[in-house]
Motif scaffolding. Structure first.
Motif, short mmCIF file in Angstrom:
data_model
loop_
_atom_site.label_atom_id
_atom_site.label_comp_id
_atom_site.label_asym_id
_atom_site.label_seq_id
_atom_site.Cartn_x
_atom_site.Cartn_y
_atom_site.Cartn_z
N ILE A 50 0.87 -1.18 0.00
CA ILE A 50 0.00 0.00 0.00
C ILE A 50 0.91 1.23 0.00
CG2 ILE A 50 -1.75 1.32 1.25
CD1 ILE A 50 -2.87 -1.23 2.34
N LEU A 51 0.89 1.97 -1.07
CA LEU A 51 1.79 3.11 -1.22
C LEU A 51 1.43 4.22 -0.24
CD1 LEU A 51 1.99 3.21 -5.13
CD2 LEU A 51 3.65 2.24 -3.52
N PRO A 52 2.45 4.97 0.24
CA PRO A 52 3.83 4.92 -0.24
C PRO A 52 4.75 3.93 0.50
CG PRO A 52 3.53 6.80 1.20
CD PRO A 52 2.17 6.17 1.07
N GLU A 53 4.38 3.52 1.75
CA GLU A 53 5.31 2.71 2.54
C GLU A 53 4.68 1.44 3.13
OE1 GLU A 53 8.01 6.20 4.63
OE2 GLU A 53 6.05 5.68 5.52
N GLY A 54 3.39 1.29 3.02
CA GLY A 54 2.70 0.21 3.71
C GLY A 54 3.04 -1.16 3.16
N SER A 101 -0.02 -2.03 20.13
CA SER A 101 0.88 -2.51 19.08
C SER A 101 0.11 -3.04 17.88
CB SER A 101 1.79 -3.60 19.65
OG SER A 101 2.59 -3.11 20.70
N TYR A 102 -0.95 -3.83 18.15
CA TYR A 102 -1.80 -4.29 17.06
C TYR A 102 -2.33 -3.10 16.26
CZ TYR A 102 -2.35 -8.90 19.40
OH TYR A 102 -2.16 -10.13 19.98
N GLY A 103 -2.84 -2.12 17.00
CA GLY A 103 -3.49 -0.97 16.36
C GLY A 103 -2.56 -0.17 15.50
N ILE A 104 -1.40 0.22 16.05
CA ILE A 104 -0.49 1.09 15.31
C ILE A 104 0.11 0.36 14.11
CG2 ILE A 104 1.55 0.56 16.70
CD1 ILE A 104 0.60 4.05 15.39
N GLU A 105 0.47 -0.92 14.29
CA GLU A 105 1.04 -1.70 13.18
C GLU A 105 0.03 -1.86 12.06
OE1 GLU A 105 4.01 -3.81 11.15
OE2 GLU A 105 4.22 -2.89 13.13
N THR A 106 -1.22 -2.18 12.42
CA THR A 106 -2.24 -2.45 11.41
C THR A 106 -2.72 -1.17 10.73
OG1 THR A 106 -2.96 -4.37 12.69
CG2 THR A 106 -4.48 -3.53 11.02
N ILE A 107 -3.09 -0.18 11.52
CA ILE A 107 -3.67 1.06 10.97
C ILE A 107 -2.67 1.79 10.09
CG2 ILE A 107 -4.55 3.35 11.56
CD1 ILE A 107 -5.80 2.04 14.08
N GLN A 108 -1.45 1.95 10.57
CA GLN A 108 -0.48 2.72 9.81
C GLN A 108 -0.11 2.04 8.48
OE1 GLN A 108 -1.00 5.48 11.09
NE2 GLN A 108 1.08 6.20 11.56
N ASN A 109 0.08 0.74 8.50
CA ASN A 109 0.39 0.05 7.25
C ASN A 109 -0.78 0.10 6.28
OD1 ASN A 109 3.12 -1.37 6.96
ND2 ASN A 109 2.58 -1.83 9.08
N PHE A 110 -2.01 -0.02 6.79
CA PHE A 110 -3.18 0.08 5.91
C PHE A 110 -3.32 1.51 5.36
CE2 PHE A 110 -4.55 -4.09 7.24
CZ PHE A 110 -5.36 -4.53 6.19
N ARG A 111 -2.76 2.49 6.05
CA ARG A 111 -2.77 3.87 5.56
C ARG A 111 -1.60 4.13 4.62
NH1 ARG A 111 -1.94 7.70 9.88
NH2 ARG A 111 -2.54 9.27 8.34
N GLY A 112 -0.73 3.12 4.43
CA GLY A 112 0.41 3.29 3.55
C GLY A 112 1.63 3.88 4.22
N LEU A 113 1.69 3.79 5.56
CA LEU A 113 2.82 4.36 6.30
C LEU A 113 3.57 3.27 7.07
CD1 LEU A 113 1.10 7.52 7.84
CD2 LEU A 113 2.57 7.42 5.81
N ASN A 114 4.87 3.46 7.20
CA ASN A 114 5.68 2.60 8.04
C ASN A 114 5.49 3.05 9.48
OD1 ASN A 114 7.91 1.51 9.56
ND2 ASN A 114 8.94 1.09 7.62
N PRO A 115 5.01 2.19 10.37
CA PRO A 115 4.72 2.63 11.74
C PRO A 115 5.95 2.94 12.57
CG PRO A 115 4.40 0.27 11.54
CD PRO A 115 4.65 0.78 10.15
N PHE A 117 9.60 3.56 10.96
CA PHE A 117 10.67 4.33 10.31
C PHE A 117 10.13 5.10 9.11
CE2 PHE A 117 12.42 0.04 11.54
CZ PHE A 117 12.87 0.44 12.81
N SER A 118 9.01 5.77 9.29
CA SER A 118 8.35 6.42 8.16
C SER A 118 9.10 7.67 7.68
CB SER A 118 6.92 6.82 8.56
OG SER A 118 6.29 7.50 7.50
N GLN A 119 9.11 7.83 6.35
CA GLN A 119 9.65 9.03 5.73
C GLN A 119 8.53 9.93 5.22
OE1 GLN A 119 13.03 9.54 5.78
NE2 GLN A 119 13.08 7.61 6.92
N GLU A 120 7.30 9.49 5.37
CA GLU A 120 6.15 10.21 4.84
C GLU A 120 5.19 10.67 5.94
OE1 GLU A 120 5.81 10.81 1.63
OE2 GLU A 120 7.53 9.61 0.96
N ALA A 121 5.52 10.42 7.20
CA ALA A 121 4.59 10.63 8.29
C ALA A 121 4.39 12.10 8.64
CB ALA A 121 5.07 9.87 9.54
N THR A 122 3.19 12.42 9.15
CA THR A 122 2.92 13.74 9.71
C THR A 122 3.45 13.77 11.15
OG1 THR A 122 0.77 13.07 10.61
CG2 THR A 122 0.82 13.86 8.32
#
Length: 303
Positions: A50-54, A101-115, A117-122
């Motif tokens: 899931i772009l850009p990082e998921g 941990s479940y929440g942040i790993e699942t939600i962020q990846n489904f949003r296309g973000l690395n939970p 080491f993200s380079q695209e995060a707000t």
């Protein structure tokens, strides 16, 4: 050995039961597997990226791994001889840390973000990632506290084979946690040319199943105690040697999947562990089968 002797070799049910009083941890562990299955279905439908990082493959493996780890903690926590308030604190801290941990790993990846080491995060995403790091450290600290507690248990203690297996398992988890902390410090899982700390991190945690289950099988049958202990010790030491070899190979910045000295020694150590685990399962199944056959004959003779 006669069938009657095989029946006699079945252990009496112990007074301290695995999972006893740990419904919340069991449910939390099952949640991880439910999320993993759901993620696998989504991967099958639309693929893992899931772009850009998921990466949904990471979600699947992470949730399944945490789920199995928490179920293992639920199994052994009744053996830890903790006071009621300490056990309650550890239980609910594990529950809260796992759910986050479940929440942040699942939600962020489904949003296309690395939970992590993200380079695209707000800014909000970065703060959530920082909390994730703190939560991960909390799980590490809880594991250390439980490890110390299991090593403090003095003889005589019930279910001694499980205690031995659990002690070795926590040493393996300690190595896995060290790899996790190293990844946090590096802000990456890769090191050198092809080293990957995620391998050590993942395999190290699986000791909660690979070292405890053989001990559990062996305690179910009354074979000679020296044989039981030797199988548990030999298998566990072989597993720890493999963990150490993986750690050295990764620290050198090289993959554990290459054909060189350390990976070969790792494979040999894992083969020794597998041999002891297979032997434990064979002894258990052989005696269990004989016991079932004896019970069937006894039932027929009463007709």
């Amino acid at each position: 050995m006669s069938n009657r002797e095989n029946v006699d070799q079945l252990q009496v049910e112990p007074s301290i039961k695995l999972f006893e009083g740990e419904k919340a941890l069991v449910i939390t562990g099952i949640v991880g597997f439910i999320l993993a299955v759901f993620t696998k279905i989504v991967i099958f439908i639309q693929g893992p990226v899931i772009l850009p990082e998921g990466n949904l493959n990471d979600v699947f493996s992470f949730n399944a791994a945490i789920g199995s780890f928490i179920l293992s903690i639920a199994a052994i926590l009744p053996l830890a001889r903790l006071k009621k308030h300490k056990r309650k604190l550890i239980r609910w801290t594990f529950v809260a840390a796992s759910l986050y941990s479940y929440g942040i790993e699942t939600i962020q990846n489904f949003r296309g973000l690395n939970p992590r080491f993200s380079q695209e995060a707000t800014l909000v995403d970065l703060m959530a990632g920082m909390v994730f790091a703190v939560v991960s450290l909390t799980i590490v600290i809880l594991g250390l506290l439980l490890m110390v507690q299991f090593f403090r248990i003095k003889k005589p203690f019930e279910r001694h084979l499980l205690i031995i297996g659990t002690r070795y398992a926590f040493l393996s988890v300690l190595a896995a946690n060290a790899a996790g902390i190293w990844m946090i410090l590096l802000q990456d899982r890769l090191i050198g040319v092809s080293g990957n700390f995620i391998v050590l991190h993942g395999i190290g945690f699986h000791a909660m199943q690979t070292l405890i289950i053989p001990a559990w099988l062996l305690e179910k049958v009354q074979v000679q105690e020296i044989i039981q202990k030797r199988l548990v010790h030999i298998g566990s030491i072989a597993w720890m040697i493999s963990i150490i070899m993986i750690g050295f190979q990764t620290a050198l910045g090289r993959t554990v999947f290459e054909l060189s000295t350390l990976p070969i020694l790792t494979s040999l150590s894992l083969l020794i562990w597998f041999g002891t685990a297979l032997t434990a399962a064979w002894i258990f199944l052989k005696i269990k089968k004989a016991a079932v056959k004896q019970e069937s004959r006894a039932s027929l003779s009463q007709l």
